[in-house]
Enzyme design. Structure first.
Site, PDB file in Angstrom:
ATOM      1  N   SER A   1       0.812  -1.211   0.000  1.00 50.81           N
ATOM      2  CA  SER A   1       0.000   0.000   0.000  1.00 50.81           C
ATOM      3  C   SER A   1       0.851   1.268   0.000  1.00 50.81           C
ATOM      4  CB  SER A   1      -0.901   0.017   1.241  1.00 50.81           C
ATOM      5  OG  SER A   1      -0.122   0.187   2.417  1.00 50.81           O
TER       6      SER A   1
ATOM      7  N   GLU B   1       6.847  -0.366  -4.399  1.00 47.85           N
ATOM      8  CA  GLU B   1       5.758  -0.268  -5.363  1.00 47.85           C
ATOM      9  C   GLU B   1       4.481  -0.097  -4.555  1.00 47.85           C
ATOM     10  OE1 GLU B   1       2.797  -3.070  -7.326  1.00 47.85           O
ATOM     11  OE2 GLU B   1       4.796  -3.769  -7.862  1.00 47.85           O
TER      12      GLU B   1
ATOM     13  N   CYS C   1      -1.724  -5.131  -9.011  1.00 44.67           N
ATOM     14  CA  CYS C   1      -1.293  -3.733  -9.053  1.00 44.67           C
ATOM     15  C   CYS C   1      -1.437  -3.127 -10.445  1.00 44.67           C
ATOM     16  CB  CYS C   1       0.156  -3.609  -8.576  1.00 44.67           C
ATOM     17  SG  CYS C   1       1.260  -4.791  -9.361  1.00 44.67           S
TER      18      CYS C   1
END
Length: 499
Positions: A207, A230, A267
């Site tokens: 997150s 990321e 993602c």
């Protein structure tokens, strides 16, 4: 080598990792390659057991888990091949070959490992982005020991993968504590790991709040370290008019499947669908909504992700100007995510930055723009992304060249006429992007270039040949490709006089 999560134990773990670095970095590339291949083999031997464990902990189906294990072992083998080929170290040699006065110094450059790396397991990828995933594989390939912070959402799976790594350590006889595994609350244990002086780098997939917290810990150190995180991406897809007029039905089917793949827990999920208003875009959205209605809810990974999805969905659907277009026809059961697609006019989208927030799950927001100029405004308002997708015919590409150029600036991977879900493990892949997609847009967490996160360039000036790393020695014992006096060669260079 499995450590509990008390502060004293974390200190011991990091001290052991620092000591392991002194020996592990000296191993030959072939020895490190053998280690990675052994990890892959031991994971393969435990495939059936790992799938059963992961199914119990993550609600992911057997097929998905089976493919992810294959991806994990493929990554390990890919970095083993990179080590065996060798040119990734970028060995560069400049000698005084033209008799200049004063004589040029003998300078030689190479990439060397930085030190112990902290890897945080990702909740949505129990194998490929966790214990033996890409961060771990690339760090070990670089010559860095690893401390894995296992994710509580798949703790037993993580520990079983670590058992495979331990077997590889014993088999290949690499230094003890080259890889260690810890569990415990991420906020507490993660902070201790990142702030320990022995840590030299961090790999994280998760997150935005988690990633930025780790960055802050790293900045609080007396010597800051890089955090390669990321974090957040809504992966905008722009549907251009001509292709919608010609391919709307196929596109609706393709993107409904992409939005709901794995219940949107990727993602690279296409969370933003942008087009110019008119019958073509409206017709496409009707087809997309109809397709979404036919997708049945499925269980999400765990309670936290499900709760966050429900909360985020409720929040975005309450914003002024939004209109729900389609929702799964079946009511969701416990832990199941409900596929939803909604729409907003560009003027409302531009007026409220909350529309750009990631809703991690099977949701996508369509943005209808009045014209080309408003489409450009929408693209310019977006922050950094992992992917940016162009859905266009050759006619669209010619007519919207300037708009497509804006898409190039948004992300690390630009896609033409494919859905963004699915990240190929290969040398040319870039899985990264401008903030907040990642903390450093110059690097990727997938592909062979991921190794560059864990190394630094070092120049050796006027060194004796036997003092140099093997790749820089005159005899070129590793036989790797080198840049010698501005020419690439695998041969030995003329030996220069010792200083």
């Amino acid at each position: 080598m499995i450590a509990p999560s008390t502060q004293v134990d974390i200190a011991e773990v990091m001290e052991r990792s620092g000591k392991a670095f002194a020996d592990y970095k000296k191993l030959s590339p072939q020895k490190r390659a053998d280690f990675l291949l052994a990890i892959a083999a031991h994971i393969e031997d435990a495939r059936e057991e790992l799938i059963l464990l992961a199914q119990e902990e993550t609600n992911l189906p057997q097929g998905r888990l089976n493919n992810e294990i294959t991806r994990t072992t493929t990554q390990l083998k890919m970095f083993a091949s990179l080590l065996q080929e060798g040119s990734w170290v970028e060995a560069t040699i400049d000698t005084d070959i033209d008799g200049s006065v004063p004589a040029k110094p003998d300078t030689r450059k190479i990439l060397l490992p930085t030190g112990p790396v902290i890897v945080f397991g990702a909740s949505n990828f129990p194998f490929a982005f966790s214990t033996a995933g890409g961060d771990t594989a690339s760090a070990l390939a670089a010559g860095c020991p690893v401390v894995v912070k296992g994710h509580s959402a798949h703790a037993q799976t993580s520990l079983r993968v670590f058992k495979a790594i331990e077997a590889a350590i014993a088999q290949v006889q690499v230094p003890a504590y080259t890889v260690q595994h810890v569990m415990g609350p991420g906020s507490a244990v993660g902070k201790q790991l990142v702030m320990h002086p022995a840590a030299k780098g961090v790999g994280f997939t998760g997150s935005y709040n988690g990633g930025t917290a780790l960055v802050e810990y790293a900045r609080q150190r007396s010597i800051p370290i890089p955090v390669f995180a990321e974090m957040s991406s809504i992966n905008p897809v722009v549907f251009y008019p001509d292709t919608l007029a010609k391919n709307a039905t196929n596109l609706a089917t393709t993107f409904a499947a992409s939005i709901t793949l794995g219940m949107g827990q990727f993602c690279t999920n296409p969370g933003l669908l942008i087009g110019i208003e008119g019958s073509a875009f409206e017709g496409f959205l009707e087809l997309l909504a109809a397709a979404i209605k036919e997708v049945l809810p499925q269980k999400m990974l765990h309670t936290s992700i499900h709760t966050a999805y429900e909360t985020g969905l409720k929040k975005i659907l309450s914003l002024e100007g939004i209109r729900e277009l389609g929702r799964s026809c079946k009511e969701a059961a416990v832990l199941e995510g409900t596929p939803v697609v909604a729409m907003v006019q560009a003027k409302d989208f531009l007026a409220n930055e909350h529309f750009t927030e990631e809703v991690f799950g099977p949701f996508s927001l369509a943005v209808s723009c009045r014209d080309k100029e408003e489409l450009q405004q929408v693209l310019k308002s977006l922050k950094g992304q992992l992917t940016s997708t162009i859905v266009a015919t050759p006619e669209d590409i010619r007519a919207f060249e300037d708009v497509i150029e804006l898409q190039h600036n948004l992300a690390g991977r630009i896609i033409l006429n494919n859905a963004p879900t699915g990240v190929e493990v290969c040398a040319s892949m870039v899985h990264g992007g401008p903030f907040p997609a990642t903390t450093d847009e110059r690097f990727t967490s997938v592909g062979t270039s991921a190794i560059k996160r864990w190394v630094r360039p070092v120049c050796f000036q006027n060194f004796l040949d036997e003092m140099l790393p093997a790749a820089l020695q005159n005899s070129n014992p590793l036989g790797i490709l080198r840049l010698v006096n501005n020419q690439y060669t695998r041969d030995a260079i003329v030996k220069v006089p010792s200083p």
